[in-house]
Design a protein around this motif. Structure first.
Motif, PDB file in Angstrom:
ATOM      1  N   SER A 184      -7.234  -2.859  -3.569  1.00  0.00           N
ATOM      2  CA  SER A 184      -8.230  -3.662  -2.858  1.00  0.00           C
ATOM      3  C   SER A 184      -8.028  -5.152  -3.148  1.00  0.00           C
ATOM      4  O   SER A 184      -8.308  -5.997  -2.300  1.00  0.00           O
ATOM      5  CB  SER A 184      -9.647  -3.263  -3.301  1.00  0.00           C
ATOM      6  OG  SER A 184      -9.880  -1.901  -3.007  1.00  0.00           O
ATOM      7  N   GLU A 235      -5.163  -4.106   0.312  1.00  0.00           N
ATOM      8  CA  GLU A 235      -4.552  -2.821   0.699  1.00  0.00           C
ATOM      9  C   GLU A 235      -5.247  -1.647   0.030  1.00  0.00           C
ATOM     10  O   GLU A 235      -4.624  -0.648  -0.307  1.00  0.00           O
ATOM     11  CB  GLU A 235      -3.057  -2.817   0.350  1.00  0.00           C
ATOM     12  CG  GLU A 235      -2.208  -3.756   1.201  1.00  0.00           C
ATOM     13  CD  GLU A 235      -2.111  -3.326   2.674  1.00  0.00           C
ATOM     14  OE1 GLU A 235      -2.492  -2.199   3.011  1.00  0.00           O
ATOM     15  OE2 GLU A 235      -1.665  -4.152   3.489  1.00  0.00           O
ATOM     16  N   MET A 239      -7.845   1.611  -0.432  1.00  0.00           N
ATOM     17  CA  MET A 239      -8.270   2.777   0.351  1.00  0.00           C
ATOM     18  C   MET A 239      -9.645   3.118  -0.174  1.00  0.00           C
ATOM     19  O   MET A 239      -9.806   3.371  -1.380  1.00  0.00           O
ATOM     20  CB  MET A 239      -7.290   3.942   0.118  1.00  0.00           C
ATOM     21  CG  MET A 239      -7.617   5.190   0.924  1.00  0.00           C
ATOM     22  SD  MET A 239      -7.321   4.971   2.692  1.00  0.00           S
ATOM     23  CE  MET A 239      -8.951   5.217   3.376  1.00  0.00           C
ATOM     24  N   VAL A 263     -12.830   5.552   0.343  1.00  0.00           N
ATOM     25  CA  VAL A 263     -13.408   6.726   0.995  1.00  0.00           C
ATOM     26  C   VAL A 263     -14.914   6.671   0.772  1.00  0.00           C
ATOM     27  O   VAL A 263     -15.365   6.403  -0.343  1.00  0.00           O
ATOM     28  CB  VAL A 263     -12.820   8.032   0.419  1.00  0.00           C
ATOM     29  CG1 VAL A 263     -13.438   9.239   1.108  1.00  0.00           C
ATOM     30  CG2 VAL A 263     -11.303   8.043   0.583  1.00  0.00           C
ATOM     31  N   GLN A 316     -13.733  -2.868   4.678  1.00  0.00           N
ATOM     32  CA  GLN A 316     -12.463  -3.061   5.383  1.00  0.00           C
ATOM     33  C   GLN A 316     -11.906  -4.477   5.196  1.00  0.00           C
ATOM     34  O   GLN A 316     -10.772  -4.744   5.588  1.00  0.00           O
ATOM     35  CB  GLN A 316     -12.636  -2.740   6.878  1.00  0.00           C
ATOM     36  CG  GLN A 316     -12.670  -1.235   7.126  1.00  0.00           C
ATOM     37  CD  GLN A 316     -13.243  -0.843   8.475  1.00  0.00           C
ATOM     38  OE1 GLN A 316     -13.541  -1.697   9.315  1.00  0.00           O
ATOM     39  NE2 GLN A 316     -13.408   0.444   8.696  1.00  0.00           N
ATOM     40  N   GLY A 335      -9.392  -3.329   2.595  1.00  0.00           N
ATOM     41  CA  GLY A 335      -8.634  -2.077   2.682  1.00  0.00           C
ATOM     42  C   GLY A 335      -9.025  -1.242   3.882  1.00  0.00           C
ATOM     43  O   GLY A 335      -9.725  -1.686   4.776  1.00  0.00           O
ATOM     44  N   LYS A 336      -8.539  -0.023   3.864  1.00  0.00           N
ATOM     45  CA  LYS A 336      -8.860   0.927   4.934  1.00  0.00           C
ATOM     46  C   LYS A 336     -10.004   1.811   4.449  1.00  0.00           C
ATOM     47  O   LYS A 336     -10.146   2.044   3.249  1.00  0.00           O
ATOM     48  CB  LYS A 336      -7.648   1.832   5.215  1.00  0.00           C
ATOM     49  CG  LYS A 336      -6.330   1.096   5.392  1.00  0.00           C
ATOM     50  CD  LYS A 336      -6.047   0.863   6.859  1.00  0.00           C
ATOM     51  CE  LYS A 336      -4.652   0.343   7.114  1.00  0.00           C
ATOM     52  NZ  LYS A 336      -4.378  -0.999   6.615  1.00  0.00           N
ATOM     53  N   THR A 337     -10.798   2.294   5.395  1.00  0.00           N
ATOM     54  CA  THR A 337     -11.878   3.210   5.003  1.00  0.00           C
ATOM     55  C   THR A 337     -11.724   4.546   5.722  1.00  0.00           C
ATOM     56  O   THR A 337     -11.154   4.620   6.805  1.00  0.00           O
ATOM     57  CB  THR A 337     -13.274   2.627   5.357  1.00  0.00           C
ATOM     58  OG1 THR A 337     -13.336   2.396   6.756  1.00  0.00           O
ATOM     59  CG2 THR A 337     -13.564   1.341   4.607  1.00  0.00           C
ATOM     60  N   GLU A 338     -12.231   5.563   5.073  1.00  0.00           N
ATOM     61  CA  GLU A 338     -12.312   6.898   5.671  1.00  0.00           C
ATOM     62  C   GLU A 338     -13.651   7.477   5.247  1.00  0.00           C
ATOM     63  O   GLU A 338     -14.112   7.222   4.137  1.00  0.00           O
ATOM     64  CB  GLU A 338     -11.223   7.838   5.121  1.00  0.00           C
ATOM     65  CG  GLU A 338      -9.819   7.553   5.554  1.00  0.00           C
ATOM     66  CD  GLU A 338      -9.472   8.049   6.959  1.00  0.00           C
ATOM     67  OE1 GLU A 338     -10.297   8.781   7.568  1.00  0.00           O
ATOM     68  OE2 GLU A 338      -8.394   7.691   7.439  1.00  0.00           O
ATOM     69  N   SER A 393      -6.374   9.128  -4.266  1.00  0.00           N
ATOM     70  CA  SER A 393      -6.568   7.760  -3.798  1.00  0.00           C
ATOM     71  C   SER A 393      -7.047   6.798  -4.894  1.00  0.00           C
ATOM     72  O   SER A 393      -6.438   5.753  -5.117  1.00  0.00           O
ATOM     73  CB  SER A 393      -7.572   7.817  -2.632  1.00  0.00           C
ATOM     74  OG  SER A 393      -7.863   6.572  -2.155  1.00  0.00           O
TER      75      SER A 393
END
Ligand SMILES: NC(=O)c1ccc[n+]([C@@H]2O[C@H](COP(=O)([O-])OP(=O)(O)OC[C@H]3O[C@@H](n4cnc5c(N)ncnc54)[C@H](OP(=O)(O)O)[C@@H]3O)[C@@H](O)[C@H]2O)c1
Length: 269
Positions: free
Chosen positions: A124, A128, A130, A132, A152, A155-158, A172
């Protein structure tokens, strides 16, 4: 009105998130506040990120619209007991602690708190990460979208169902540690063959970054990408054979299983 983001705990993970948020400029430094236990961290985080810091958790809870609990799992209940009466009941609380459930949060706050269980990772810091997330039923879609937008920035979120959240650290949250080990080992292998140390780290890290991007951006199955690198009778398949002789994939699966087992016991420590 710009929301204020509060962090209780300002260690490695909180700092990675703070650094990421600030870099994105979505939230200004004067709308981020963090607390820590020791004066050393309070001072360091203030000096490094130019945000307001304090050793008073209640102060953070009082002014935060979004409150991120970034202390070790075993301190969670104690910290919530300390701050729950200060926190605006319309605010959103996010835990980043491994093994803390939404039910734990709701029980500790003692009301229908808007809560999000999350699992970030330290990349982060360089945008970069991730992250969740798993919100409870009291957070509405608009609020979830705001939080996703915030996360975001670094980073990316799910979103995942809570029944899977204990499995997330292994793949992760914790996994960057094994990747660093892998990069270090590859660099050692390069150094062994005479490649200068700094160049060896760059070569190994770029290979990991490039391979990850190939998986994410081409959508090609990792096994097919591996096949493309392996010339029949060539050098790469020799390396694969040596790795498999040492149970490369089985070792990773076992490591992840150990990680998940540990997550399940963290709260009880
Ligand atoms: N590190 C990771 O990669 C990672 C990834 C995903 C999730 N997490 C989760 O993030 C959480 C924090 O992990 P971390 O690695 O950032 O740990 P850390 O570096 O040890 O940070 C913990 C922070 O909590 C502070 N603290 C301790 N007691 C406190 C109290 N009573 N009130 C307020 N602050 C207090 C510490 O203050 P001092 O600095 O003054 O001691 C420190 O700033 C954990 O729950 C972990 O599961 C970590």
């Amino acid at each position: 009105m710009e929301k204020t983001i509060g962090f209780i705990g300002a260690g490695k993970m909180a700092q990675a998130m703070i650094g990421g948020i600030l870099k994105s400029k979505m939230v200004a430094a004067d709308h981020i506040v963090a607390s820590a236990l020791t004066e050393k961290t309070v001072q360091f985080v203030h000096d490094t990120y130019k945000i307001k810091t304090t050793s008073n958790n209640k102060e953070v809870a009082r002014i935060a619209d979004i409150l991120i609990l970034a202390v070790k799992p075993e301190l969670h209940s104690k910290v919530i007991k300390e701050i729950k009466n200060e926190f605006n009941p319309d605010g959103i609380v996010i835990t980043i602690a491994a093994g803390i459930s939404l039910q734990d949060l709701e029980k500790d706050f003692g009301y229908q708190v808007k809560a999000i269980r999350s699992m970030p990772n330290t990349p982060s810091l360089v945008g970069e990460g991730m992250i969740v997330i798993c919100p409870n039923q009291f957070v509405d879609e608009q609020e979830i979208s705001y939080v996703e937008g915030l996360l975001q920035t670094f980073g990316k979120t799910e979103r995942l169902g809570e029944y899977l959240m204990d499995a997330v650290p292994a793949i992760s949250g914790s996994s960057p540690a094994y990747i660093y080990l892998f990069i270090e080992a590859m660099a050692d292998g390069g150094v062994r063959q005479g490649i200068p140390r700094e160049k060896a780290y760059r070569l190994a890290a770029q290979a990991v970054l490039g391979a990850a991007k190939m998986v994410l951006e081409t959508g090609i199955h990792p096994a097919a990408l591996k096949d493309d690198v392996c010339t029949p009778g060539g050098a790469t398949i020799e390396a694969i054979a040596a790795l498999e002789k040492q149970q490369f994939r089985g070792t990773i699966l076992s490591a992840m299983e150990s990680c998940t087992e540990r997550v399940k016991t963290l709260m009880s420590k």
